[in-house]
Design a protein around this motif. Structure first.
Motif, short mmCIF file in Angstrom:
data_model
loop_
_atom_site.label_atom_id
_atom_site.label_comp_id
_atom_site.label_asym_id
_atom_site.label_seq_id
_atom_site.Cartn_x
_atom_site.Cartn_y
_atom_site.Cartn_z
N GLN A 37 36.45 8.07 -1.05
CA GLN A 37 36.87 9.43 -0.72
C GLN A 37 38.24 9.69 -1.35
OE1 GLN A 37 34.80 11.55 1.46
NE2 GLN A 37 33.54 9.93 0.57
N PRO A 38 38.58 10.94 -1.61
CA PRO A 38 39.90 11.23 -2.18
C PRO A 38 41.02 10.63 -1.32
CG PRO A 38 38.53 13.19 -2.19
CD PRO A 38 37.79 12.16 -1.40
N GLY A 39 41.94 9.96 -1.96
CA GLY A 39 43.05 9.34 -1.26
C GLY A 39 42.83 7.90 -0.85
N ASP A 40 41.60 7.41 -0.96
CA ASP A 40 41.32 6.01 -0.63
C ASP A 40 41.98 5.08 -1.65
OD1 ASP A 40 39.70 6.86 1.43
OD2 ASP A 40 37.83 6.13 0.56
N GLN A 41 42.46 3.97 -1.17
CA GLN A 41 42.86 2.88 -2.06
C GLN A 41 41.77 1.84 -1.91
OE1 GLN A 41 46.31 0.67 -0.84
NE2 GLN A 41 46.55 -0.28 -2.83
N VAL A 42 41.23 1.36 -3.03
CA VAL A 42 40.17 0.37 -2.98
C VAL A 42 40.68 -0.90 -3.65
CG1 VAL A 42 37.76 -0.15 -3.52
CG2 VAL A 42 38.46 2.23 -3.16
N LEU A 43 40.64 -1.99 -2.89
CA LEU A 43 41.12 -3.28 -3.38
C LEU A 43 39.96 -4.27 -3.44
CD1 LEU A 43 44.34 -3.61 -1.20
CD2 LEU A 43 44.18 -2.85 -3.58
N THR A 44 39.92 -5.03 -4.49
CA THR A 44 38.92 -6.09 -4.63
C THR A 44 39.64 -7.43 -4.63
OG1 THR A 44 37.48 -4.67 -5.92
CG2 THR A 44 37.09 -7.04 -6.07
N PHE A 45 39.26 -8.28 -3.70
CA PHE A 45 39.82 -9.63 -3.59
C PHE A 45 38.81 -10.60 -4.18
CE2 PHE A 45 41.81 -7.12 -0.35
CZ PHE A 45 43.13 -7.56 -0.33
N LEU A 46 39.26 -11.43 -5.10
CA LEU A 46 38.38 -12.43 -5.70
C LEU A 46 38.97 -13.81 -5.50
CD1 LEU A 46 37.62 -10.76 -9.16
CD2 LEU A 46 36.24 -10.65 -7.07
N LEU A 47 38.12 -14.76 -5.13
CA LEU A 47 38.50 -16.17 -5.06
C LEU A 47 37.96 -16.80 -6.33
CD1 LEU A 47 39.66 -18.60 -3.45
CD2 LEU A 47 37.32 -18.94 -2.60
N GLU A 48 38.87 -17.26 -7.20
CA GLU A 48 38.46 -17.76 -8.49
C GLU A 48 38.91 -19.20 -8.68
OE1 GLU A 48 40.27 -14.57 -10.78
OE2 GLU A 48 38.30 -13.63 -10.97
N GLY A 49 38.12 -19.94 -9.41
CA GLY A 49 38.44 -21.32 -9.71
C GLY A 49 37.45 -21.89 -10.71
N ASP A 50 37.92 -22.75 -11.57
CA ASP A 50 37.07 -23.40 -12.57
C ASP A 50 36.33 -22.41 -13.45
OD1 ASP A 50 37.81 -25.90 -11.49
OD2 ASP A 50 36.18 -25.77 -10.01
#
Length: 118
Positions: A37-50
């Motif tokens: 929706q307008p004004g939303d902040q969308v964050l993507t969290f990734l667990l990365e390794g190897d």
């Protein structure tokens, strides 16, 4: 043990390289765009390794509340089925620490129903 993993936070939309898990339709970029929706902040969290992505969580930040998903049946954490519980807890704690630093006071995560978790 967790020194081999790192948590990365990306703004929407993100790129997931080499996921070790089956991706949920509701967490795909094309579907996430229908939820925002307008004004939303969308964050993507990734667990990365190897060189792989072991877990992902997409959070919509609205005022002081985080939601996964924003407008879908379920969202939640996608992860490699064989991920050790300590590693998953490391990821969750990292997400919570980041959101708390942003001033969030509430977090709602709706995961997939057990019947779909095969």
């Amino acid at each position: 043990m967790n020194s081999t993993y790192s948590i990365h936070v990306y703004p929407f939309p993100e790129t997931v390289s080499q996921p070790l898990f089956e991706r949920f339709l509701f967490n795909e970029t094309s579907h996430l765009k229908t939820q925002a929706q307008p004004g939303d902040q969308v964050l993507t969290f990734l667990l990365e390794g190897d060189g792989f992505t072991h877990a992902r969580l997409v959070i919509f930040v609205v005022n002081d509340k985080g939601m996964s998903p924003r407008r879908a049946t379920f969202g939640g954490i996608e992860s490699y089925p064989e991920i050790p519980s300590e590693t998953l807890l490391f990821f969750i704690q990292g997400v919570l620490d980041h959101l708390k630093k942003q001033g969030l006071t509430r977090l709602l995560i709706r995961s997939l129903p057990d019947g779909l978790n095969s």
